[in-house]
Design a protein around this motif. Sequence first.
Motif, PDB file in Angstrom:
ATOM      1  N   PRO A  32     -13.165   6.561   4.174  1.00 32.58           N
ATOM      2  CA  PRO A  32     -12.781   5.774   5.354  1.00 32.58           C
ATOM      3  C   PRO A  32     -11.430   6.216   5.913  1.00 32.58           C
ATOM      4  O   PRO A  32     -10.600   6.764   5.184  1.00 32.58           O
ATOM      5  CB  PRO A  32     -12.683   4.337   4.821  1.00 32.58           C
ATOM      6  CG  PRO A  32     -13.215   4.351   3.444  1.00 32.58           C
ATOM      7  CD  PRO A  32     -13.292   5.763   2.973  1.00 32.58           C
ATOM      8  N   GLU A  33     -11.231   5.960   7.187  1.00 29.78           N
ATOM      9  CA  GLU A  33      -9.951   6.297   7.804  1.00 29.78           C
ATOM     10  C   GLU A  33      -9.188   5.014   8.096  1.00 29.78           C
ATOM     11  O   GLU A  33      -9.758   3.930   8.111  1.00 29.78           O
ATOM     12  CB  GLU A  33     -10.190   7.072   9.105  1.00 29.78           C
ATOM     13  CG  GLU A  33     -10.746   8.460   8.825  1.00 29.78           C
ATOM     14  CD  GLU A  33     -10.977   9.254  10.096  1.00 29.78           C
ATOM     15  OE1 GLU A  33     -10.262   9.020  11.081  1.00 29.78           O
ATOM     16  OE2 GLU A  33     -11.879  10.099  10.087  1.00 29.78           O
ATOM     17  N   ASN A  34      -7.898   5.179   8.334  1.00 24.68           N
ATOM     18  CA  ASN A  34      -7.032   4.059   8.720  1.00 24.68           C
ATOM     19  C   ASN A  34      -6.994   2.917   7.710  1.00 24.68           C
ATOM     20  O   ASN A  34      -7.055   1.756   8.083  1.00 24.68           O
ATOM     21  CB  ASN A  34      -7.433   3.520  10.100  1.00 24.68           C
ATOM     22  CG  ASN A  34      -7.402   4.600  11.162  1.00 24.68           C
ATOM     23  OD1 ASN A  34      -6.577   5.500  11.106  1.00 24.68           O
ATOM     24  ND2 ASN A  34      -8.307   4.519  12.105  1.00 24.68           N
ATOM     25  N   MET A  35      -6.926   3.241   6.437  1.00 24.75           N
ATOM     26  CA  MET A  35      -6.758   2.214   5.406  1.00 24.75           C
ATOM     27  C   MET A  35      -5.250   1.957   5.267  1.00 24.75           C
ATOM     28  O   MET A  35      -4.483   2.901   5.135  1.00 24.75           O
ATOM     29  CB  MET A  35      -7.302   2.681   4.052  1.00 24.75           C
ATOM     30  CG  MET A  35      -8.791   2.938   3.990  1.00 24.75           C
ATOM     31  SD  MET A  35      -9.812   1.484   3.821  1.00 24.75           S
ATOM     32  CE  MET A  35      -9.282   0.778   2.291  1.00 24.75           C
ATOM     33  N   ALA A  36      -4.845   0.713   5.288  1.00 24.78           N
ATOM     34  CA  ALA A  36      -3.428   0.371   5.124  1.00 24.78           C
ATOM     35  C   ALA A  36      -3.139   0.093   3.650  1.00 24.78           C
ATOM     36  O   ALA A  36      -3.772  -0.777   3.064  1.00 24.78           O
ATOM     37  CB  ALA A  36      -3.082  -0.840   5.962  1.00 24.78           C
ATOM     38  N   PRO A  37      -2.197   0.841   3.064  1.00 21.66           N
ATOM     39  CA  PRO A  37      -1.899   0.629   1.647  1.00 21.66           C
ATOM     40  C   PRO A  37      -1.019  -0.591   1.394  1.00 21.66           C
ATOM     41  O   PRO A  37      -0.783  -0.967   0.265  1.00 21.66           O
ATOM     42  CB  PRO A  37      -1.169   1.909   1.259  1.00 21.66           C
ATOM     43  CG  PRO A  37      -0.508   2.342   2.521  1.00 21.66           C
ATOM     44  CD  PRO A  37      -1.453   1.942   3.631  1.00 21.66           C
ATOM     45  N   PHE A  38      -0.499  -1.191   2.476  1.00 25.90           N
ATOM     46  CA  PHE A  38       0.351  -2.365   2.297  1.00 25.90           C
ATOM     47  C   PHE A  38       0.196  -3.278   3.502  1.00 25.90           C
ATOM     48  O   PHE A  38      -0.354  -2.897   4.519  1.00 25.90           O
ATOM     49  CB  PHE A  38       1.819  -1.954   2.119  1.00 25.90           C
ATOM     50  CG  PHE A  38       2.452  -1.424   3.373  1.00 25.90           C
ATOM     51  CD1 PHE A  38       3.257  -2.230   4.159  1.00 25.90           C
ATOM     52  CD2 PHE A  38       2.249  -0.114   3.776  1.00 25.90           C
ATOM     53  CE1 PHE A  38       3.833  -1.736   5.327  1.00 25.90           C
ATOM     54  CE2 PHE A  38       2.814   0.397   4.933  1.00 25.90           C
ATOM     55  CZ  PHE A  38       3.617  -0.444   5.708  1.00 25.90           C
ATOM     56  N   ASP A  39       0.703  -4.487   3.359  1.00 29.31           N
ATOM     57  CA  ASP A  39       0.637  -5.493   4.414  1.00 29.31           C
ATOM     58  C   ASP A  39       2.028  -5.637   5.020  1.00 29.31           C
ATOM     59  O   ASP A  39       2.940  -6.155   4.367  1.00 29.31           O
ATOM     60  CB  ASP A  39       0.159  -6.817   3.804  1.00 29.31           C
ATOM     61  CG  ASP A  39       0.095  -7.942   4.816  1.00 29.31           C
ATOM     62  OD1 ASP A  39       0.441  -7.718   5.995  1.00 29.31           O
ATOM     63  OD2 ASP A  39      -0.298  -9.050   4.421  1.00 29.31           O
ATOM     64  N   ALA A  40       2.191  -5.181   6.251  1.00 34.99           N
ATOM     65  CA  ALA A  40       3.504  -5.211   6.905  1.00 34.99           C
ATOM     66  C   ALA A  40       4.033  -6.633   7.058  1.00 34.99           C
ATOM     67  O   ALA A  40       5.245  -6.856   7.104  1.00 34.99           O
ATOM     68  CB  ALA A  40       3.417  -4.529   8.269  1.00 34.99           C
ATOM     69  N   ALA A  41       3.151  -7.605   7.112  1.00 32.30           N
ATOM     70  CA  ALA A  41       3.569  -9.003   7.294  1.00 32.30           C
ATOM     71  C   ALA A  41       3.849  -9.710   5.970  1.00 32.30           C
ATOM     72  O   ALA A  41       4.266 -10.857   5.951  1.00 32.30           O
ATOM     73  CB  ALA A  41       2.491  -9.756   8.059  1.00 32.30           C
ATOM     74  N   SER A  42       3.618  -9.020   4.878  1.00 29.82           N
ATOM     75  CA  SER A  42       3.778  -9.637   3.559  1.00 29.82           C
ATOM     76  C   SER A  42       5.230  -9.958   3.241  1.00 29.82           C
ATOM     77  O   SER A  42       6.142  -9.284   3.691  1.00 29.82           O
ATOM     78  CB  SER A  42       3.222  -8.708   2.476  1.00 29.82           C
ATOM     79  OG  SER A  42       3.493  -9.236   1.201  1.00 29.82           O
ATOM     80  N   GLU A  43       5.410 -10.982   2.421  1.00 29.54           N
ATOM     81  CA  GLU A  43       6.744 -11.369   1.954  1.00 29.54           C
ATOM     82  C   GLU A  43       7.204 -10.454   0.812  1.00 29.54           C
ATOM     83  O   GLU A  43       8.376 -10.453   0.461  1.00 29.54           O
ATOM     84  CB  GLU A  43       6.709 -12.813   1.429  1.00 29.54           C
ATOM     85  CG  GLU A  43       6.264 -13.837   2.454  1.00 29.54           C
ATOM     86  CD  GLU A  43       7.398 -14.245   3.390  1.00 29.54           C
ATOM     87  OE1 GLU A  43       8.525 -14.431   2.912  1.00 29.54           O
ATOM     88  OE2 GLU A  43       7.125 -14.351   4.600  1.00 29.54           O
ATOM     89  N   MET A  44       6.273  -9.714   0.210  1.00 27.94           N
ATOM     90  CA  MET A  44       6.612  -8.855  -0.930  1.00 27.94           C
ATOM     91  C   MET A  44       7.534  -7.726  -0.506  1.00 27.94           C
ATOM     92  O   MET A  44       7.390  -7.190   0.591  1.00 27.94           O
ATOM     93  CB  MET A  44       5.344  -8.217  -1.514  1.00 27.94           C
ATOM     94  CG  MET A  44       4.553  -9.095  -2.425  1.00 27.94           C
ATOM     95  SD  MET A  44       3.319  -8.101  -3.300  1.00 27.94           S
ATOM     96  CE  MET A  44       1.892  -8.382  -2.291  1.00 27.94           C
ATOM     97  N   ASP A  45       8.452  -7.332  -1.410  1.00 34.68           N
ATOM     98  CA  ASP A  45       9.289  -6.177  -1.092  1.00 34.68           C
ATOM     99  C   ASP A  45       8.455  -4.905  -1.289  1.00 34.68           C
ATOM    100  O   ASP A  45       7.353  -4.944  -1.834  1.00 34.68           O
ATOM    101  CB  ASP A  45      10.589  -6.178  -1.908  1.00 34.68           C
ATOM    102  CG  ASP A  45      10.378  -5.966  -3.398  1.00 34.68           C
ATOM    103  OD1 ASP A  45       9.447  -5.229  -3.785  1.00 34.68           O
ATOM    104  OD2 ASP A  45      11.168  -6.520  -4.180  1.00 34.68           O
ATOM    105  N   MET A  46       9.003  -3.787  -0.840  1.00 33.77           N
ATOM    106  CA  MET A  46       8.230  -2.536  -0.850  1.00 33.77           C
ATOM    107  C   MET A  46       7.868  -2.080  -2.258  1.00 33.77           C
ATOM    108  O   MET A  46       6.814  -1.493  -2.459  1.00 33.77           O
ATOM    109  CB  MET A  46       8.971  -1.427  -0.093  1.00 33.77           C
ATOM    110  CG  MET A  46       8.867  -1.568   1.415  1.00 33.77           C
ATOM    111  SD  MET A  46       7.165  -1.816   1.999  1.00 33.77           S
ATOM    112  CE  MET A  46       6.869  -0.309   2.845  1.00 33.77           C
ATOM    113  N   ASP A  47       8.721  -2.347  -3.244  1.00 35.29           N
ATOM    114  CA  ASP A  47       8.379  -1.968  -4.619  1.00 35.29           C
ATOM    115  C   ASP A  47       7.162  -2.744  -5.105  1.00 35.29           C
ATOM    116  O   ASP A  47       6.263  -2.183  -5.729  1.00 35.29           O
ATOM    117  CB  ASP A  47       9.559  -2.181  -5.565  1.00 35.29           C
ATOM    118  CG  ASP A  47      10.608  -1.087  -5.438  1.00 35.29           C
ATOM    119  OD1 ASP A  47      10.261   0.001  -4.927  1.00 35.29           O
ATOM    120  OD2 ASP A  47      11.759  -1.315  -5.851  1.00 35.29           O
ATOM    121  N   GLN A  48       7.136  -4.039  -4.812  1.00 37.61           N
ATOM    122  CA  GLN A  48       5.971  -4.856  -5.196  1.00 37.61           C
ATOM    123  C   GLN A  48       4.728  -4.369  -4.453  1.00 37.61           C
ATOM    124  O   GLN A  48       3.647  -4.329  -5.013  1.00 37.61           O
ATOM    125  CB  GLN A  48       6.210  -6.329  -4.856  1.00 37.61           C
ATOM    126  CG  GLN A  48       7.209  -7.025  -5.748  1.00 37.61           C
ATOM    127  CD  GLN A  48       7.497  -8.430  -5.232  1.00 37.61           C
ATOM    128  OE1 GLN A  48       8.008  -8.613  -4.131  1.00 37.61           O
ATOM    129  NE2 GLN A  48       7.158  -9.418  -6.041  1.00 37.61           N
TER     130      GLN A  48
END
Length: 111
Positions: A32-48
């Motif tokens: 598949p294309e355009n899979m997001a590995p993270f949620d930009a709106a998430s409260e989690m920091d980038m390490d999490q």
Amino acid sequence: MAEPTEEELETIWSENISDQVTACLQGREDVPENMAPFDAASEMDMDQQRVEAMLRIQSSLRDGRPGEAIALFRAAREVWPEGDEFGSADMAEEEEFMALREIFMAALPRE
């Protein structure tokens, strides 16, 4: 649900997953294309989020969705090029295969 043993994971990888991963890496199966590995709106920091991405890749592999796992792995590599958790931009197919196997086999911390 208990974590599978290393022997169980070996069996699952060799009997079910490795051929599918190879087919995806060689372009014989769709990734598949355009899979997001993270949620930009998430409260989690980038390490999490990086840990969460690794867990999602592992779950995709263990649930028999190697195309999704490869797409997430490659997308995560673009988001987090530093370090080598997600490999390097110029990694060979065989290196990518081995990295995915390592993620599949890893005992990752689950919530």
